[in-house]
Design a protein around this motif. Structure first.
Motif, PDB file in Angstrom:
ATOM      1  N   PRO A  24      16.334   2.825  53.430  1.00  0.00           N
ATOM      2  CA  PRO A  24      15.923   3.384  52.153  1.00  0.00           C
ATOM      3  C   PRO A  24      14.494   3.929  52.215  1.00  0.00           C
ATOM      4  N   TYR A 122      18.158   4.795  47.856  1.00  0.00           N
ATOM      5  CA  TYR A 122      19.119   4.837  48.948  1.00  0.00           C
ATOM      6  C   TYR A 122      20.224   5.799  48.506  1.00  0.00           C
ATOM      7  N   LYS A 125      19.882   7.247  45.048  1.00  0.00           N
ATOM      8  CA  LYS A 125      19.925   6.361  43.879  1.00  0.00           C
ATOM      9  C   LYS A 125      18.934   5.224  44.024  1.00  0.00           C
ATOM     10  N   SER A 127      17.557   1.818  44.540  1.00  0.00           N
ATOM     11  CA  SER A 127      18.178   0.652  45.166  1.00  0.00           C
ATOM     12  C   SER A 127      17.311  -0.578  45.002  1.00  0.00           C
TER      13      SER A 127
END
Ligand SMILES: *[C@@H]1O[C@H](CO)[C@@H](O)[C@H](O)[C@H]1NC(C)=O
Ligand SMILES: *[C@@H]1O[C@H](CO)[C@@H](O)[C@H](O)[C@H]1NC(C)=O
Ligand SMILES: *[C@@H]1O[C@H](CO)[C@@H](O)[C@H](O)[C@H]1NC(C)=O
Length: 328
Positions: A24, A122, A125, A127
């Motif tokens: 991420p 991630y 979106k 995360s």
């Protein structure tokens, strides 16, 4: 075949999204506040995309300074003005509250407070998000799910701080909104605006040198790799196609221009340095690995010596000969 594949796998970063970013991805704001006495404090603020600094705050938390042309992301000027004043209010209120709690002996001068707050995305979106405050380098409080959580080890001081400073629902809503909406929106816009810079490929340079002698009859071979971007890189000392297990990899250090530097060392007995080579694999090299041989390094040194010494002698002789001719 496996030998060829393994290093390649090692070069490719773990999770990668369609744009080639390592996932991420996080954006965080870091605040470091040093309180010397009730009238003297120093504040430093900075914004970070992963390990790349993108923002700073002016002296003693003035306005936001954008360190890259793309540091504004996709936010409008109005949004930035709003954020600027939100941050300023936060910094002022935070510092007032800390001084107030010090007079109530929750804290003791001199001391340092650190805040790190931000979010992670991630696959486009949110995360995760975080808001943590440390006192003298240890966890003090954190913010989760619209509530202030005193760190278990920070005792009553943290409980009192949570009760007092973050008691208002409005504050909690603002922080929650910043972390769960503003931050991921900003981060995704930043990745887009900075795409050309963040996805650039810069080739490393590599060179060998001899490190400080580890002991009699032993050599420390040093392979320097510098100027590469992005960060994932594969560097090993090899004998033929055999990886040398003794390879010690240093930390990947930043160069001033935003590229990276790494050194890999190997300790060997003096007689065993022949046939050793340093291999470098990096995405920018597109499979054209850099391979530097230690013996060539040595013989290059000898060649230079063999060329330069006679050349110097020649120059000195010529100079002497000219002096004789011209001045007599
Ligand atoms: C606060 O600390 C600063 C820096 O050490 C010092 O110059 C100043 O005199 C101090 N003020 C008070 C009121 O102690
Ligand atoms: C946050 O709060 C919501 C509702 O209050 C709850 O459903 C959720 O599980 C909580 N999440 C965490 C991480 O505590
Ligand atoms: C280096 O390689 C050559 C040829 O592959 C070999 O003859 C020699 O023994 C090797 N030297 C060492 C020290 O391994």
């Amino acid at each position: 075949m496996l030998f060829l594949l393994l290093p390649l796998l090692a070069v490719l970063p773990g999770g990668e999204n369609a744009d080639g970013f390592k996932e991420p991805v996080s954006f965080r704001v870091i605040q470091i506040s040093s309180f010397y006495n009730h009238s003297w404090e120093r504040n430093l603020g900075s914004g970070w995309l992963g390990d790349l600094q993108t923002h700073t705050w002016g002296k003693n938390i003035g306005t936001i300074i954008f360190l890259w042309p793309w540091s504004r992301g996709t936010f409008s000027d109005e949004e930035w003005m709003e954020l600027d004043s939100l941050f300023r209010i936060h910094f002022i209120r935070f510092s007032e509250a800390v001084h107030r709690y010090t007079s109530e002996s929750v804290f003791e001068y001199p001391f340092e407070m650190q805040i790190t707050a931000g979010c992670e995305v991630y696959s486009g979106k949110l995360s995760g998000s975080f808001f943590r405050v440390a006192y003298q380098g240890s966890d003090f409080i954190s913010f989760q799910n619209k509530s202030c959580l005193p760190s278990p080890l920070a005792g009553n001081a943290a409980k009192r701080f949570c009760k007092g400073f973050y008691q208002y629902q409005l504050d909690k809503e603002v922080i929650h909104h910043l972390l769960s909406d503003t931050c991921p929106r900003f981060l995704l816009g930043l990745l887009d605006a900075g795409k050309a810079h963040l996805q650039r490929q810069v080739k490393p340079e590599a060179w060998l040198s001899r490190g400080p002698s580890p002991g009699p009859g032993h050599l420390l071979l040093v392979c320097h790799v510098s100027g590469f971007y992005p960060k994932p890189v594969w560097v090993r000392w090899m004998r033929g196609e055999q990886e040398q297990p003794g390879t010690q990899r240093g930390d990947i250090l930043p160069n001033a221009d935003g590229t990276w530097y790494l050194q890999a060392t190997l300790e060997v007995a003096a007689g065993e340095a022949a046939n050793l080579s340093c291999w470098v694999k990096h995405s920018s090299l597109e499979g054209q690995d850099i391979v530097l041989y230690w013996e060539h390094h040595i013989s290059m040194g000898l060649i230079i010596l063999a060329v330069i010494v006679p050349l110097l002698l020649l120059i000195v002789c010529l100079a002497l000969w000219f002096r004789k001719r011209c001045f007599h």
